[in-house]
Design a protein around this motif. Structure first.
Motif, PDB file in Angstrom:
ATOM      1  N   SER A  36       0.834  -1.194   0.000  1.00  0.00           N
ATOM      2  CA  SER A  36       0.000   0.000   0.000  1.00  0.00           C
ATOM      3  C   SER A  36       0.871   1.248   0.000  1.00  0.00           C
ATOM      4  CB  SER A  36      -0.896   0.007   1.238  1.00  0.00           C
ATOM      5  OG  SER A  36      -0.153   0.385   2.387  1.00  0.00           O
ATOM      6  N   THR A 272       0.549  -2.223   7.696  1.00  0.00           N
ATOM      7  CA  THR A 272      -0.171  -3.300   7.011  1.00  0.00           C
ATOM      8  C   THR A 272      -1.058  -4.081   7.974  1.00  0.00           C
ATOM      9  OG1 THR A 272       1.737  -3.474   5.521  1.00  0.00           O
ATOM     10  CG2 THR A 272       0.083  -5.205   5.385  1.00  0.00           C
ATOM     11  N   GLU A 275      -4.164  -2.107   8.261  1.00  0.00           N
ATOM     12  CA  GLU A 275      -4.969  -2.257   7.043  1.00  0.00           C
ATOM     13  C   GLU A 275      -5.653  -3.619   6.989  1.00  0.00           C
ATOM     14  OE1 GLU A 275      -2.668   0.685   3.911  1.00  0.00           O
ATOM     15  OE2 GLU A 275      -1.892  -1.358   4.171  1.00  0.00           O
ATOM     16  N   ARG A 370      -5.024  -7.975  -5.496  1.00  0.00           N
ATOM     17  CA  ARG A 370      -4.783  -6.695  -4.817  1.00  0.00           C
ATOM     18  C   ARG A 370      -5.006  -5.506  -5.749  1.00  0.00           C
ATOM     19  NH1 ARG A 370      -1.127  -4.296  -0.512  1.00  0.00           N
ATOM     20  NH2 ARG A 370      -2.814  -3.343   0.658  1.00  0.00           N
ATOM     21  N   VAL A 412      -3.820   0.164  -6.304  1.00  0.00           N
ATOM     22  CA  VAL A 412      -3.692  -0.809  -5.222  1.00  0.00           C
ATOM     23  C   VAL A 412      -4.947  -0.720  -4.361  1.00  0.00           C
ATOM     24  CG1 VAL A 412      -2.293  -1.578  -3.269  1.00  0.00           C
ATOM     25  CG2 VAL A 412      -1.192  -0.472  -5.238  1.00  0.00           C
ATOM     26  N   LYS A 413      -5.568  -1.862  -4.066  1.00  0.00           N
ATOM     27  CA  LYS A 413      -6.828  -1.892  -3.328  1.00  0.00           C
ATOM     28  C   LYS A 413      -6.637  -2.527  -1.953  1.00  0.00           C
ATOM     29  CE  LYS A 413      -9.624  -2.115  -7.542  1.00  0.00           C
ATOM     30  NZ  LYS A 413     -10.189  -0.764  -7.368  1.00  0.00           N
ATOM     31  N   TYR A 414      -7.719  -2.526  -1.153  1.00  0.00           N
ATOM     32  CA  TYR A 414      -7.739  -3.109   0.191  1.00  0.00           C
ATOM     33  C   TYR A 414      -6.680  -2.446   1.080  1.00  0.00           C
ATOM     34  CZ  TYR A 414     -10.185  -6.597  -2.606  1.00  0.00           C
ATOM     35  OH  TYR A 414     -11.027  -7.220  -3.498  1.00  0.00           O
ATOM     36  N   CYS A 415      -6.618  -1.112   1.033  1.00  0.00           N
ATOM     37  CA  CYS A 415      -5.613  -0.400   1.815  1.00  0.00           C
ATOM     38  C   CYS A 415      -6.023   1.055   1.970  1.00  0.00           C
ATOM     39  CB  CYS A 415      -4.251  -0.476   1.122  1.00  0.00           C
ATOM     40  SG  CYS A 415      -4.195   0.335  -0.489  1.00  0.00           S
ATOM     41  N   TYR A 416      -5.221   1.802   2.740  1.00  0.00           N
ATOM     42  CA  TYR A 416      -5.427   3.236   2.886  1.00  0.00           C
ATOM     43  C   TYR A 416      -4.742   3.961   1.729  1.00  0.00           C
ATOM     44  CZ  TYR A 416      -5.896   1.489   7.713  1.00  0.00           C
ATOM     45  OH  TYR A 416      -6.237   0.771   8.826  1.00  0.00           O
ATOM     46  N   ASP A 418      -4.460   6.144  -2.092  1.00  0.00           N
ATOM     47  CA  ASP A 418      -4.745   5.943  -3.508  1.00  0.00           C
ATOM     48  C   ASP A 418      -3.432   6.093  -4.270  1.00  0.00           C
ATOM     49  OD1 ASP A 418      -5.982   5.653  -5.923  1.00  0.00           O
ATOM     50  OD2 ASP A 418      -6.822   7.668  -5.986  1.00  0.00           O
TER      51      ASP A 418
END
Length: 429
Positions: A36, A272, A275, A370, A412-416, A418
């Motif tokens: 992330s 992580t 997250e 991801r 990148v997804k599933y995280c804080y 952009d």
């Protein structure tokens, strides 16, 4: 410019080309992932230049006031996420975590039981890995090829007859949960401690989608933190054990096998963990859904995917027998030229002499998941692999199709935060 500037710039150019290669390729290596933006930021901090030997608040260096706070937070997050009594985020890799446990719990000549390499066991548990370097007596569990898992009845007999000091479970090729519940009584009967190497499935455990080793009989979990767990290249040890055992393991970490523990990566691990507490369950579920669907698509497209009896996989990994397609080395090289990155892998019937040209391929879905790949993209990946390997389409043609598919997935997804995936971040113009 100074004399060696051009050489330094060449290294930078290669790093940029590497980013571009993965930006255009389909990444299916089962032991890799993408971080992330907030976790990545931690790697660039001043933490990366400092030392912090020992445990928080009991260091051998000054200047660790902020490091101690970060490590305390990271430990608390790990214990919360994995519902563990103990956590040590200092190992710098999964292998380092394994080595720390080996040196903490076992002495030369002690017996340890492990999965065989051909059955997915990790190299650190082989005679030429950390187990061998410690001078341990190794016995391997019997493997059931049809079920792609340990043979429960034979493993129980082995544990009772061999009486290992430690029973190590967990693999690098890990399709289905280890039958810990069925094996823990045998280990308890002979006084063996159960240690679970969760490197590959750590993120699936965190998301509650695979198995829960600490509730199923394991006292110790080790893991790397950059596979299904999408953090930095680092390691972790989790415990639900007695204080004496835990202290021995912590001594195995420091001063046993490391000095400084790469504080910037430890901070990225902490991010992580946070997250994963927020997004891990959704992410883990999607990883497994994609893996199962890709396996079924490859089977429909004419490949021999192992584990069919049990639905191919319950993890991020699937395994394909490509002996009839030229072997693992040939197919992996061909697919790399075609823009699809995966690895050759030993299958249960291969001996160690085939490590450079084994029978199989190992494929993982955690990285493509991801960045947002779903079922339709799994079907397209299967098609690309088929036209490259079975239909023998020119690699440059397949590579263009792979790049076109990848170009539609940029975040990148599933995280804080952009961040554009695979973007090269410049600090100098």
């Amino acid at each position: 410019m100074t004399e060696n500037y051009d050489t330094a710039q060449k290294i930078r150019d290669l790093a940029m080309e590497h980013n571009d290669f993965f930006r255009k390729s389909i990444p299916l290596i089962a032991s890799e992932n993408i971080m992330s933006p907030l976790a990545m930021e931690m790697l660039l901090t001043d933490f990366g230049f400092r030392y912090a030997e020992g445990l928080p608040h009991h260091r051998y260096y000054q200047g660790n006031f902020y490091v101690d706070q970060v490590e305390d937070i990271t430990i608390d997050l790990a214990k919360k996420l994995f519902k563990s009594d103990q956590a040590d985020p200092r190992p710098v890799s999964g292998t380092n975590a394994n080595t720390s446990v080996i040196y903490g719990l076992l002495n030369p000549g002690d017996k340890i039981s492990t999965p065989p390499l051909s059955g997915g066991g990790h190299i650190s548990a082989a005679k030429f890995g950390a187990v061998g370097l410690r001078g341990l007596n190794i016995v391997n569990y019997p493997f059931d090829v049809e079920n792609m898992n340990l043979d429960v009845d034979k493993t129980i007999k082995l544990i009772k007859s061999e009486k290992p000091k430690v029973c190590l479970f967990g693999q690098s090729v890990f399709l289905f949960p280890t039958p810990l519940k069925e094996l823990k009584d045998a280990a308890a009967e002979v006084g063996s401690k159960i240690w679970y190497d969760g490197a590959h499935v750590l993120g699936l455990i965190a998301g509650g989608k695979f198995q829960d080793p600490l509730r199923e009989g394991a006292e110790i979990i080790t893991g790397s933190t950059h596979k299904t767990f999408p953090g930095p290249q680092h390691g972790i040890i989790l415990g639900k054990t007695d204080e004496k055992t835990w202290k021995n393991i912590q001594r195995g970490v420091f001063p046993g096998t490391i000095s400084n523990h790469h504080i910037n990566a430890m901070a990225a691990l902490g991010v992580t963990l946070a997250e994963e507490l927020d997004y891990g369950r959704e992410y883990a579920g999607k990883i497994i859904e994609n893996a199962k669907y890709l396996a079924s698509c490859l089977a429909e497209d004419g490949f021999k995917v192992l584990g069919e009896k049990n639905g191919y996989t319950e993890s991020h990994t699937l395994v394909v027998d490509v002996r009839n397609n030229g072997g693992g080395r040939h197919v992996a090289d061909l697919l790399e030229k075609s823009g699809i990155v995966l690895n050759k892998n030993l299958l249960p019937w291969d001996d160690g002499n085939k490590s450079q040209d084994p029978s199989g391929l190992r494929i993982g879905t955690q990285e493509v998941t991801r960045i947002g790949f779903g079922k339709s993209e799994m079907k397209e990946i299967s098609r690309l692999i088929k036209i490259a390997v079975i239909d023998k389409k020119a690699p440059e043609v397949v590579k263009k199709d792979a790049a076109d598919l990848k170009s539609r997935f940029k975040k990148v997804k599933y995280c804080y935060g952009d961040l554009e995936a695979y973007k090269y971040i410049k600090l100098l113009n």
